[in-house]
Structures are given as C-alpha cells and as structure tokens.
Design a protein around this motif. Structure first.
Motif, PDB file in Angstrom:
ATOM      1  N   GLU A 150       0.886  -1.162   0.000  1.00 27.88           N
ATOM      2  CA  GLU A 150       0.000   0.000   0.000  1.00 27.88           C
ATOM      3  C   GLU A 150       0.926   1.214   0.000  1.00 27.88           C
ATOM      4  OE1 GLU A 150      -2.891  -0.326   3.114  1.00 27.88           O
ATOM      5  OE2 GLU A 150      -3.868   1.531   2.487  1.00 27.88           O
ATOM      6  N   GLU A 174       1.974   5.244  -0.736  1.00 29.98           N
ATOM      7  CA  GLU A 174       1.505   6.631  -0.815  1.00 29.98           C
ATOM      8  C   GLU A 174       2.603   7.500  -1.394  1.00 29.98           C
ATOM      9  OE1 GLU A 174       0.453   7.514   3.173  1.00 29.98           O
ATOM     10  OE2 GLU A 174      -1.255   6.151   3.099  1.00 29.98           O
ATOM     11  N   GLY A 211      -1.831  13.495  -3.564  1.00 34.79           N
ATOM     12  CA  GLY A 211      -0.821  12.587  -4.091  1.00 34.79           C
ATOM     13  C   GLY A 211      -1.487  11.322  -4.610  1.00 34.79           C
ATOM     14  N   LYS A 212      -0.724  10.261  -4.718  1.00 29.04           N
ATOM     15  CA  LYS A 212      -1.269   9.021  -5.255  1.00 29.04           C
ATOM     16  C   LYS A 212      -1.346   7.948  -4.184  1.00 29.04           C
ATOM     17  CE  LYS A 212       1.715   9.390  -8.564  1.00 29.04           C
ATOM     18  NZ  LYS A 212       2.637   9.226  -9.714  1.00 29.04           N
ATOM     19  N   HIS A 213      -2.363   7.134  -4.289  1.00 32.13           N
ATOM     20  CA  HIS A 213      -2.494   5.965  -3.429  1.00 32.13           C
ATOM     21  C   HIS A 213      -2.478   4.753  -4.337  1.00 32.13           C
ATOM     22  CE1 HIS A 213      -4.912   3.112  -0.822  1.00 32.13           C
ATOM     23  NE2 HIS A 213      -3.873   3.404  -0.090  1.00 32.13           N
ATOM     24  N   ILE A 214      -1.495   3.888  -4.148  1.00 31.01           N
ATOM     25  CA  ILE A 214      -1.286   2.786  -5.083  1.00 31.01           C
ATOM     26  C   ILE A 214      -1.334   1.456  -4.343  1.00 31.01           C
ATOM     27  CG2 ILE A 214       0.346   1.782  -6.740  1.00 31.01           C
ATOM     28  CD1 ILE A 214       1.539   4.747  -6.833  1.00 31.01           C
ATOM     29  N   LEU A 215      -2.127   0.544  -4.858  1.00 33.10           N
ATOM     30  CA  LEU A 215      -2.142  -0.814  -4.310  1.00 33.10           C
ATOM     31  C   LEU A 215      -1.451  -1.727  -5.306  1.00 33.10           C
ATOM     32  CD1 LEU A 215      -5.810  -1.015  -2.962  1.00 33.10           C
ATOM     33  CD2 LEU A 215      -3.710  -0.682  -1.645  1.00 33.10           C
ATOM     34  N   MET A 216      -0.424  -2.426  -4.852  1.00 31.19           N
ATOM     35  CA  MET A 216       0.344  -3.290  -5.756  1.00 31.19           C
ATOM     36  C   MET A 216       0.403  -4.689  -5.157  1.00 31.19           C
ATOM     37  SD  MET A 216       4.045  -2.366  -7.337  1.00 31.19           S
ATOM     38  CE  MET A 216       5.331  -3.355  -6.653  1.00 31.19           C
ATOM     39  N   ARG A 217      -0.114  -5.649  -5.909  1.00 24.77           N
ATOM     40  CA  ARG A 217      -0.061  -7.048  -5.443  1.00 24.77           C
ATOM     41  C   ARG A 217       1.100  -7.720  -6.136  1.00 24.77           C
ATOM     42  NH1 ARG A 217      -5.125  -9.388  -7.083  1.00 24.77           N
ATOM     43  NH2 ARG A 217      -3.892 -10.523  -8.613  1.00 24.77           N
ATOM     44  N   LEU A 233       6.930   4.882 -10.041  1.00 20.42           N
ATOM     45  CA  LEU A 233       5.723   5.396  -9.394  1.00 20.42           C
ATOM     46  C   LEU A 233       5.881   6.799  -8.822  1.00 20.42           C
ATOM     47  CD1 LEU A 233       4.678   2.085  -7.621  1.00 20.42           C
ATOM     48  CD2 LEU A 233       3.759   3.021  -9.725  1.00 20.42           C
TER      49      LEU A 233
END
Lengths: 85, 85
Positions: free
Chosen positions: B6, B8, B41-47, B68
């Motif tokens: 997760e 940010e 800003g950005k919130h990125i979920l990476m699996r 990113l």
C-alpha cells in the motif's frame, strides 16, 4: 478544533483501472518481476477547521462526494485525526 | 509468498502543490468552509509475488524510485502486508 483528514480515493473494484494496468505491464521492462496487479488512486491530505468531529466528517464527506471522488467510478474512505494547533 | 503493498506518493512538503491549492480554494464555492490546506498525491495498491519480505521490499522500492514516484518532487512511503492465496 483542527483536523487532518487522510482520504483515499480508489477506482471501484469492479472497474478496470487502465493506468494501473499499464504500470503493472511495464514493471517487467524495469526488471521487476512478480507484480500481479496495480491499482492507482488518490491520496489526499486535507487540513480543516470545524466545531466538532461530526461537523468535520460532514465537511469531508461533502468534499469527497462533490469534488474529490467521482462516485460513479470511485470509492473513498478516510481517517480523521484531531491536530493540536 | 504474496504481498500487498500500500504505497503513498505525496508532493514534497517544501513544494507547492498547485492541484491541492486549487481544490482548497474551490471548497468555498461548494459551501465548505474552514478548509485550510489540501495536498494531493497518489495511493497505489500493488499485489506482488516474492520469495521473502525482503525481496518484496526491494521490488516495491525499485518500482517507486523508477516508475511510481518522481523522487525530485515527491516522497513515498508504503506498508507491506502478506496476503494468503
């Protein structure tokens, strides 16, 4: 009272996220393997003044629904922290 | 092992955030008063799949630095959660 709202706006789980998909596909080109899925949303920090926590929540909800998130395509959630002046 | 990172990504504290500033200024037009500052800003979920937590952290760091986040203008932080398959 002052509050800091930490808001996360994400594309709906059911919807494709083309930006995230593109990033996930490009990981290989950077020699990063094993990335299965990427979803990209917004992380927003909002500092605000309100008479109570309930009023602060009302303001944050209105801001999210009217301006920060597109409710048709995105979901939002947030945490509200009181801050000392 | 599978992990969910997760992430940010936020504009540096020292830098102006014109998008956030515009949003903050427009809150009044939506009848939301008391908003003092907004930063976006950005919130990125990476699996991702990795052999160990250390390897997963290395992958996430590389992805943040190379793709990113723009390290000159942004900072990033993340939490890594193991997920069951």
């Amino acid at each position: 009272m002052k509050f800091l709202a930490e808001i996360e706006v994400m594309p709906h789980k059911e919807l494709l996220d083309p930006q995230g998909k593109t990033v996930a596909n490009n990981m290989k080109n950077l020699d990063i393997h094993g990335v299965e899925d990427v979803r990209i949303g917004k992380h927003i920090l909002m500092r605000l003044e309100a008479a109570s926590e309930a009023e602060a929540r009302e303001k944050v909800d209105t801001a999210c629904k009217k301006l920060l998130a597109n409710i048709i395509m995105e979901t939002y959630e947030y945490a509200l922290h009181p801050i000392s002046e």
